[in-house]
Enzyme design. Structure first.
Site, short mmCIF file in Angstrom:
data_model
loop_
_atom_site.label_atom_id
_atom_site.label_comp_id
_atom_site.label_asym_id
_atom_site.label_seq_id
_atom_site.Cartn_x
_atom_site.Cartn_y
_atom_site.Cartn_z
N CYS B 102 0.82 -1.22 0.00
CA CYS B 102 0.00 0.00 0.00
C CYS B 102 0.86 1.26 0.00
O CYS B 102 0.35 2.37 -0.10
CB CYS B 102 -0.92 0.04 1.21
SG CYS B 102 -2.25 -1.14 1.10
N VAL B 103 2.15 1.12 0.21
CA VAL B 103 3.02 2.30 0.20
C VAL B 103 4.14 2.09 -0.81
O VAL B 103 4.94 2.91 -1.04
CB VAL B 103 3.63 2.60 1.58
CG1 VAL B 103 2.58 3.25 2.48
CG2 VAL B 103 4.19 1.37 2.24
#
Lengths: 166, 103
Positions: B102-103
């Site tokens: 997600c990052v």
């Protein structure tokens, strides 16, 4: 995963709170959108301005009083009375930051850099800045402009656009 | 599941076009996958692809942040090399699974 018929094209994210978790929710959502090639605009207002204020962005805290989700290590309940001890908020916040570092979650300034490097735009609320006596120079270099609410809404049009309030 | 032919070799890919077996990949194939995506690979692209394949082989989670710290390219440069959604695009061309970070 099935493809959406009308994919999301643009997200406008509003951050009005300055706790660690509220700011990170905004930054992760914003950066995640940039990573997917979605046009991204983020508007920081009220206490959310802490996230883009140079002097405050590195010392965001999480609430240890009145936060029913707060846990001690080992998932034990965190009594609110413990939270009133001096330094407890800083301790809990630094522990959270350490856990985030382990997951390769960037710091606030680094997140702002990543979002803008990918083409995302960061804005500050004019009214809240006047209230907190902040000047543009007090804000991170990544902040593109200081806007009124109307200016921000004017950027949020178009099909496939969503406004998210964190 | 589907199959594709790159550089004269048939490989198994997912419905979205990611390699099922990253060991099938060769740099010649990367050039052909990139062409399908409308990209023409430079040495810099290939250096990034090798970096992320190396990360994948070590079992590390691939993040944009890690690529920015690779010393090969900064984050802005990475977006320029693989426009749109760079982590997905680069993973596809590098023959590794769809990124799950997600990052």
């Amino acid at each position: 995963m099935q493809k959406e018929e009308a994919p999301l094209k643009k997200v406008c994210i509003i951050c009005a709170k300055g706790t660690l978790e509220d700011v990170y929710a905004t930054l992760v959502l914003a950066n995640g959108a940039v990573m997917e090639g979605i046009e991204t605009k983020v508007f920081f207002t009220f206490f959310g301005l802490d996230a883009i204020t140079k002097k405050r962005m590195n010392s965001l805290h999480t609430a240890v009083v009145g936060n029913p989700s707060m846990r001690l290590p080992g998932n034990l309940p965190f009594p609110t009375l413990l939270g009133i001890l001096p330094g407890m908020e800083a301790l809990a916040s630094s522990m959270m930051k350490k856990e985030m570092e382990k997951l390769d979650i960037p710091t606030v300034p680094e997140f702002l850099e990543m979002i803008t490097a990918g083409g995302g735009e960061i804005y500050a609320c004019k009214l809240a800045m006047e209230m907190f006596k902040l000047k543009k120079e007090d804000l991170a270099d990544e902040v593109k402009d200081v806007l009124t609410v109307g200016d921000f809404y004017a950027m949020c049009g178009g099909n496939g656009t969503q406004i998210i309030f964190t | 599941m589907a199959s594709k032919t790159y550089a004269g070799k048939t490989v198994e890919v997912t419905d979205e076009g990611y390699f099922v077996n990253s060991s099938d990949w060769t740099v010649e194939m990367a050039h052909e996958i990139a062409k399908e995506e409308g990209l023409s690979l430079t040495d810099k692209h290939v250096a990034v692809l090798n970096f992320i394949r190396d990360k994948h082989a070590k079992g590390e989670v691939l993040t944009i942040r890690a690529i920015g710290k690779s010393g090969i390219v900064d984050i802005k440069g990475f977006y320029e090399l693989f426009p749109g959604s760079p982590l997905k695009l680069a993973s596809k061309i590098a023959g590794i699974p769809k990124p799950s970070s997600c990052v």
